[in-house]
Design a protein around this motif. Structure first.
Motif, short mmCIF file in Angstrom:
data_model
loop_
_atom_site.label_atom_id
_atom_site.label_comp_id
_atom_site.label_asym_id
_atom_site.label_seq_id
_atom_site.Cartn_x
_atom_site.Cartn_y
_atom_site.Cartn_z
N LEU A 1 27.50 27.21 37.13
CA LEU A 1 28.75 27.84 36.74
C LEU A 1 29.19 28.88 37.77
CD1 LEU A 1 30.87 28.28 34.32
CD2 LEU A 1 29.55 30.37 33.95
N LEU A 2 28.26 29.70 38.20
CA LEU A 2 28.59 30.72 39.20
C LEU A 2 29.10 30.09 40.48
CD1 LEU A 2 25.55 33.13 38.67
CD2 LEU A 2 27.93 33.55 38.01
N ARG A 3 28.48 28.99 40.88
CA ARG A 3 28.93 28.31 42.10
C ARG A 3 30.32 27.71 41.92
NH1 ARG A 3 25.30 24.74 42.36
NH2 ARG A 3 26.48 22.88 41.83
N ARG A 4 30.55 27.09 40.75
CA ARG A 4 31.87 26.49 40.50
C ARG A 4 32.97 27.55 40.45
NH1 ARG A 4 31.02 21.43 37.96
NH2 ARG A 4 29.45 20.39 39.27
N PHE A 5 32.67 28.70 39.87
CA PHE A 5 33.65 29.79 39.83
C PHE A 5 34.02 30.22 41.24
CE2 PHE A 5 33.97 30.75 35.36
CZ PHE A 5 35.07 31.58 35.28
N LYS A 6 33.03 30.38 42.07
CA LYS A 6 33.29 30.82 43.45
C LYS A 6 34.12 29.79 44.19
CE LYS A 6 32.72 33.69 46.88
NZ LYS A 6 33.31 35.05 46.86
N GLU A 7 33.82 28.53 43.98
CA GLU A 7 34.56 27.46 44.65
C GLU A 7 35.99 27.34 44.14
OE1 GLU A 7 30.84 24.35 45.48
OE2 GLU A 7 32.06 24.16 43.67
N THR A 8 36.18 27.56 42.85
CA THR A 8 37.48 27.29 42.22
C THR A 8 38.42 28.47 42.28
OG1 THR A 8 36.41 25.73 40.72
CG2 THR A 8 38.61 26.48 40.11
N VAL A 9 37.96 29.65 41.91
CA VAL A 9 38.85 30.82 41.84
C VAL A 9 38.52 31.89 42.86
CG1 VAL A 9 39.34 30.42 39.41
CG2 VAL A 9 37.51 31.98 40.04
N GLY A 10 37.44 31.69 43.62
CA GLY A 10 37.14 32.60 44.71
C GLY A 10 36.49 33.91 44.32
N GLU A 11 36.02 34.03 43.07
CA GLU A 11 35.35 35.25 42.67
C GLU A 11 34.38 34.97 41.52
OE1 GLU A 11 38.15 38.11 41.13
OE2 GLU A 11 39.48 36.54 40.41
N LYS A 12 33.62 35.97 41.15
CA LYS A 12 32.63 35.81 40.08
C LYS A 12 33.32 35.81 38.72
CE LYS A 12 28.92 37.99 42.75
NZ LYS A 12 27.94 39.11 42.81
N PRO A 13 32.66 35.21 37.71
CA PRO A 13 33.28 35.13 36.38
C PRO A 13 33.71 36.47 35.80
CG PRO A 13 31.37 33.69 36.49
CD PRO A 13 31.38 34.48 37.76
N HIS A 14 32.87 37.49 35.92
CA HIS A 14 33.21 38.79 35.34
C HIS A 14 34.46 39.38 35.98
CE1 HIS A 14 32.67 42.68 33.44
NE2 HIS A 14 32.77 43.25 34.62
N SER A 15 34.54 39.30 37.30
CA SER A 15 35.71 39.84 38.00
C SER A 15 36.98 39.09 37.61
CB SER A 15 35.48 39.76 39.51
OG SER A 15 36.60 40.25 40.21
N TRP A 16 36.87 37.76 37.55
CA TRP A 16 38.03 36.94 37.15
C TRP A 16 38.45 37.29 35.73
CZ3 TRP A 16 38.47 33.38 33.14
CH2 TRP A 16 39.64 32.61 33.13
N LEU A 17 37.49 37.46 34.83
CA LEU A 17 37.78 37.74 33.43
C LEU A 17 38.49 39.09 33.29
CD1 LEU A 17 37.51 36.94 30.46
CD2 LEU A 17 35.21 37.96 30.47
N ILE A 18 38.05 40.08 34.03
CA ILE A 18 38.70 41.40 33.99
C ILE A 18 40.15 41.27 34.45
CG2 ILE A 18 38.78 43.68 35.05
CD1 ILE A 18 36.67 43.45 32.90
N SER A 19 40.38 40.51 35.51
CA SER A 19 41.75 40.33 36.02
C SER A 19 42.64 39.66 34.99
CB SER A 19 41.73 39.49 37.31
OG SER A 19 41.06 40.17 38.35
N GLU A 20 42.12 38.65 34.32
CA GLU A 20 42.90 37.95 33.30
C GLU A 20 43.20 38.89 32.13
OE1 GLU A 20 44.23 34.87 33.30
OE2 GLU A 20 43.59 34.69 35.40
N ARG A 21 42.24 39.70 31.75
CA ARG A 21 42.46 40.63 30.64
C ARG A 21 43.48 41.70 31.00
NH1 ARG A 21 36.08 40.72 28.63
NH2 ARG A 21 36.39 39.17 26.96
N ILE A 22 43.45 42.15 32.24
CA ILE A 22 44.44 43.13 32.68
C ILE A 22 45.83 42.52 32.68
CG2 ILE A 22 45.24 44.48 34.66
CD1 ILE A 22 42.96 45.77 33.09
N GLU A 23 45.95 41.27 33.13
CA GLU A 23 47.26 40.60 33.11
C GLU A 23 47.78 40.46 31.69
OE1 GLU A 23 49.32 39.81 35.56
OE2 GLU A 23 47.87 40.79 36.90
N ARG A 24 46.88 40.16 30.76
CA ARG A 24 47.27 40.07 29.35
C ARG A 24 47.70 41.45 28.84
NH1 ARG A 24 49.97 38.00 25.40
NH2 ARG A 24 48.93 37.97 23.35
#
Length: 319
Positions: free
Chosen positions: A246-269
């Motif tokens: 999962l960690l590898r797929r996250f890095k490949e797909t969105v360019g960052e770690k799951p926690h960092s991506w999740l924080i960004s999505e929550r801030i956008e919301r």
């Protein structure tokens, strides 16, 4: 926004980049009667001659350079990377307009014009990955980031190749008119409502859609359920992957770690809720998954640069 519609001017050179020009026209130039206010839109040519495009197509712009003086945003949809020079009169005009606070945005190789004008000195910028080395070599004072979709430096915004220009244009709409209208525009384009500028330009190793564990459905589910507890273990289990995969797929797909991506999505919301609802900071923290007002304020200020309350006040002051 203010009562008068902001004017977006698209500046085209002798060789028109049709796809990038189409992006600008679709996002900013298309009539949107469902909105009370929208952009005014003009295409400006660097000279009065016809502009040549691919497939022997020629274009002639209706407006001349004087229209640029009234622009809120000047968009450069591609430019020559080999010879980005312009006439001295146009150079001085654009520098004067920038001095008056007009924003400039580029798609793909359009960054070379902004660089040539000196607008990006000491700033971060991006362009299509095939041009990043050339841009850095020619303009060493620019901090070129080859790994992102777009960069927002306030007055000057740059995007990566072609389709990343759509992400940048939607980002500009989101800034000017808020999440709700940006989402409506995205839906009309049949596109995701938001791709963060920090997302990777491309996936190094393609992931076949039919392969078990593809994470796009997981990302969609998380966005719909941001208030749930999404640990890496929970994400991996839901995607049918090991934690390491999962960690590898996250890095490949969105360019960052799951926690960092999740924080960004929550801030956008949270930003969307601050714009379109009267929910309290505590309620927004709970709905967005940030749980507490303290956590919301911490991450919001880190990501956005202001407090949630200040963001709400500034947004409603604009409209």
């Amino acid at each position: 926004m203010k009562e008068t519609n902001p004017l977006v001017c698209v500046l085209i050179s002798e060789t028109v980049h049709l796809f990038e020009l189409g992006i600008a026209a679709e996002v900013f130039g298309l009539a949107r009667p469902e909105f009370d206010h929208w952009y005014d839109f003009k295409i400006i040519a660097t000279n009065d001659d016809v502009q040549k495009a691919m497939g022997s197509l020629v274009l002639k712009a209706e407006y001349n350079l004087d229209a640029l003086k009234q622009a809120s945003l000047i968009l450069i949809p591609g430019w020559s990377s080999e010879d980005p020079t312009i006439s001295e009169d146009l150079r001085q005009l654009l520098i004067k307009i920038a001095g008056n606070g007009c924003r400039f945005a580029s798609i793909c190789s359009g960054v070379f014009l902004l660089a040539e004008l000196g607008f990006l000195n000491g700033k971060s910028a991006t362009t299509h990955w095939r041009y990043t080395h050339e841009l850095q070599y020619k303009y060493p004072s620019i901090n070129v980031d080859p790994n992102v979709l777009y960069v927002d430096e306030g007055q000057f915004l740059t995007s990566a190749g072609s389709a990343a220009g759509i992400d940048l244009c939607l980002h500009i709409v989101r800034h000017d008119f808020g999440h709700e209208k940006a989402n409506i525009v995205a839906r009309r384009l049949v596109l995701p409502a938001h791709r963060d500028g920090g997302q990777a330009q491309f996936i190094p190793r393609p992931i076949p859609k039919e392969r078990a564990g593809h994470i796009s459905p997981l990302l969609d589910e998380i966005r719909l359920k941001l208030n749930q507890d999404w640990s890496v273990e929970t994400m991996a289990k839901r995607a049918g992957l090991s934690k390491r995969t999962l960690l590898r797929r996250f890095k490949e797909t969105v360019g960052e770690k799951p926690h960092s991506w999740l924080i960004s999505e929550r801030i956008e919301r949270a930003k969307e809720l601050l714009e379109v609802t009267e929910l309290s900071i505590s309620e927004i923290a709970e709905v967005s998954g940030l749980v507490t007002p303290e956590t919301l304020r911490h991450h919001f200020r880190r990501k956005v640069g202001v407090s949630p309350t200040h963001y709400r006040q500034e947004f409603h002051r604009k409209i």
